[in-house]
Design an enzyme around this catalytic site. Sequence first.
Site, mmCIF file in Angstrom:
data_model
loop_
_atom_site.group_PDB
_atom_site.id
_atom_site.type_symbol
_atom_site.label_atom_id
_atom_site.label_comp_id
_atom_site.label_asym_id
_atom_site.label_seq_id
_atom_site.Cartn_x
_atom_site.Cartn_y
_atom_site.Cartn_z
ATOM 1 N N LYS A 161 0.823 -1.214 0.000
ATOM 2 C CA LYS A 161 0.000 0.000 0.000
ATOM 3 C C LYS A 161 0.855 1.261 0.000
ATOM 4 O O LYS A 161 0.618 2.185 -0.773
ATOM 5 C CB LYS A 161 -0.951 -0.034 1.208
ATOM 6 C CG LYS A 161 -1.941 1.103 1.244
ATOM 7 C CD LYS A 161 -1.353 2.302 1.988
ATOM 8 C CE LYS A 161 -2.284 3.495 1.863
ATOM 9 N NZ LYS A 161 -1.661 4.701 2.449
ATOM 10 N N PRO B 284 -3.592 2.709 -4.508
ATOM 11 C CA PRO B 284 -3.291 2.239 -3.152
ATOM 12 C C PRO B 284 -4.557 1.694 -2.493
ATOM 13 O O PRO B 284 -5.584 2.366 -2.466
ATOM 14 C CB PRO B 284 -2.813 3.513 -2.437
ATOM 15 C CG PRO B 284 -2.367 4.435 -3.547
ATOM 16 C CD PRO B 284 -3.274 4.123 -4.693
#
Length: 303
Positions: free
Chosen positions: A235, A252
């Site tokens: 992420k 993300p």
Amino acid sequence: MNEGAIDVDELDGGFDLQSTVESGQTYLWNRRDGRAYERDGVHGGDHWYSTVLPATATATNEPEVVLARQLDGRLEWRASTPNAHERLVELLRLDDDLDAIAASAPDEPLVERAYASYSGMRLVRDPPFGSLVSFICSAQMRVARIHGMQTRLAREYGTPVEFDGETYHAYPTPAQLAAATEAGLRDLSLGYRAPYVRQTAAMVEEGEVDPAHARSLPYEDAREYLTQFVGVGQKVADCVLLFSLDFLQAVPLDTWIRNAIADHYPDCDRGSYEATSRAIRDRFGGAYAGYVQTYVFHFLRST
DNA sequence: TATCCAAGGTAAGTT
DNA sequence: AACTTACCTTGGATA
């Protein structure tokens, strides 16, 4: 004093400075009035924002102070160096064709509402090291506090620069943060992220791994490459790719986007990060999927 | 006033 | 590989 203005009505898709720098993509701009970022923020404010580029990225090898504010269609700037116009184009992606990017987004209610709510919001192009460290700090943390951490890091470890009678601080260099102690970083309320930041800074300083190197790799390889840094998972890697390294397809998968997937695109949940990422990237239109992510993120978080 | 909870996740240890 | 769990800190919610 160098100053000037940019007519943002001339740009494809216009521009909105406040939503661009206060939408949680960047933690490297500050409101010059000193008010808390993202707390007292009344949308449409005409306050000045400042950022200081690290010495390593500037021609004179001195930190470069850039101030900007927006009055309607006019983006005014003042800077310590004469080339701030091109710096702003670079940092705020003023050369992106927002009309074309918005047109590539899927015709779906959530996406259309998000785009309509923040017309003129652009992605940023932050300096790689500052982007990397600020997103390491973002783990399990609120947006306003992530910003506060970066401000304290700059004040404590960054090079001071005088400009227009005030003292600004450049974001710390890898060497400056590598020399910090874990305890010193914990004093700035970084919590368990303190050793991650120190170790990552040391890795960059030693020169074996360079976040900017990811720019030259294929997207998924670039994401893997960044996960070498301590405190960087998939992420955080995607955030750096999107907000610093020009990978506009990166999405993300944070808590907000995961919730959006559960509520609006359940068929895109493929279990693993990698497979879900591919599915939502495809759903969001491919090449500019990261733009869609950022609009949806900001829209969900602020309503 | 005290307690609890979650916030833009990651690393390390198990199965 | 997929699944747990611990991890700093603190503003805001709840009792």
